[in-house]
Scaffold this motif. Structure first.
Motif, PDB file in Angstrom:
ATOM      1  N   ASP A   2       0.852  -1.187   0.000  1.00 32.72           N
ATOM      2  CA  ASP A   2       0.000   0.000   0.000  1.00 32.72           C
ATOM      3  C   ASP A   2       0.897   1.249   0.000  1.00 32.72           C
ATOM      4  OD1 ASP A   2      -1.860   1.986   0.379  1.00 32.72           O
ATOM      5  OD2 ASP A   2      -2.569   1.264   2.322  1.00 32.72           O
ATOM      6  N   ASP A  62      -0.732   3.005  -6.651  1.00 35.02           N
ATOM      7  CA  ASP A  62      -2.184   2.874  -6.461  1.00 35.02           C
ATOM      8  C   ASP A  62      -2.871   2.425  -7.750  1.00 35.02           C
ATOM      9  OD1 ASP A  62      -3.169   3.117  -3.899  1.00 35.02           O
ATOM     10  OD2 ASP A  62      -3.147   5.300  -3.899  1.00 35.02           O
ATOM     11  N   HIS A 117      -2.916  -1.143  -7.838  1.00 37.13           N
ATOM     12  CA  HIS A 117      -3.932  -1.671  -6.919  1.00 37.13           C
ATOM     13  C   HIS A 117      -5.341  -1.486  -7.470  1.00 37.13           C
ATOM     14  CE1 HIS A 117      -1.680  -2.585  -3.121  1.00 37.13           C
ATOM     15  NE2 HIS A 117      -0.780  -1.794  -3.694  1.00 37.13           N
ATOM     16  N   ASN A 149      -6.794   1.287  -7.683  1.00 32.95           N
ATOM     17  CA  ASN A 149      -7.389   2.266  -6.773  1.00 32.95           C
ATOM     18  C   ASN A 149      -7.484   3.604  -7.509  1.00 32.95           C
ATOM     19  OD1 ASN A 149      -8.110   4.048  -4.759  1.00 32.95           O
ATOM     20  ND2 ASN A 149      -6.486   3.468  -3.338  1.00 32.95           N
ATOM     21  N   THR A 191     -13.695   6.666   2.666  1.00 35.50           N
ATOM     22  CA  THR A 191     -12.410   5.975   2.827  1.00 35.50           C
ATOM     23  C   THR A 191     -12.118   5.833   4.312  1.00 35.50           C
ATOM     24  OG1 THR A 191     -11.669   6.943   0.740  1.00 35.50           O
ATOM     25  CG2 THR A 191      -9.972   5.959   2.139  1.00 35.50           C
TER      26      THR A 191
END
Length: 206
Positions: free
Chosen positions: A16, A65, A68, A70, A132
């Motif tokens: 992350d 990200d 991911h 995201n 979030t």
């Protein structure tokens, strides 16, 4: 192809990037706000932190990200990373690094329009941050206040008031982002909630 041959799936695990992204945001806003609050003076020593922490660190987080899938994190880190690269370039122009022609052709209101654009962008990103976690929501609210202050300041409207608003909002971003960085890193490192980030509001996304 042999009938006995089986398909295999390979999963690539990527860490992350929130920790490094928030750290970059925290450091550049900490240094930049010290100048706005007149704890320090000048732009020269802010520029490296704007480029490497505000810019490159957040762009790195943006790319990670994206891996991911995201979209929210990718867009946020990418947009703000590019913002700091743009600001650093503007400061270099103001200091005459790119020559007297660019230095003598500066209109601060053009930055004001960029700040307004970023204010609009941050407002709808704030809605996304609500789903979030609460630390991120607080950071985005402070960024809203920062761009509000920067916009009015750039257009010369109640300059002292909005410059001060921008300064304190930016310092707040630094403090809360440092906490968010610590939480992201330690929560992942220990595999549990070591520092709470606050649950999503659950208004728009159940």
């Amino acid at each position: 192809m042999s009938s006995s041959q089986t398909n295999q799936k390979v999963q690539i695990v990527s860490a992350d990037p929130s920790g490094i992204g928030l750290f970059g945001l925290a450091i550049v806003t900490l240094v930049a706000s010290s100048q706005k609050l007149e704890l320090t003076s000048g732009f020269s020593y802010i520029i490296p932190w704007a480029i490497f922490l505000g810019g490159l660190a957040q762009l790195f987080a943006c790319v990670q990200d994206a891996k991911h899938n995201n979209t929210f994190g990718m867009t946020a880190f990418g947009a703000y990373g590019l913002f700091w690269l743009g600001v650093a370039s503007s400061w270099l122009m103001k200091l005459g690094v790119f020559g007297p022609e660019l230095m003598g052709d500066i209109d601060g209101k053009q930055l004001g329009f960029a700040f307004i654009g970023y204010l609009v962008f941050t407002l709808f990103m704030t809605i996304g941050a609500m789903e979030t976690h609460k630390v991120l929501f607080i950071i985005f609210v402070l960024i809203d206040l920062l761009f509000l202050g920067l916009s009015f300041d750039a257009f010369g409207i109640a300059t002292h008031i909005f410059h001060t608003l921008a300064a304190y909002a930016e310092m707040g971003i630094a403090i809360v982002s440092l906490y968010g960085c610590g939480a992201s890193v330690l929560n992942a490192h220990f595999g549990r909630v070591f520092l709470p980030l606050g649950a999503p509001f659950g208004i728009f996304k159940k």
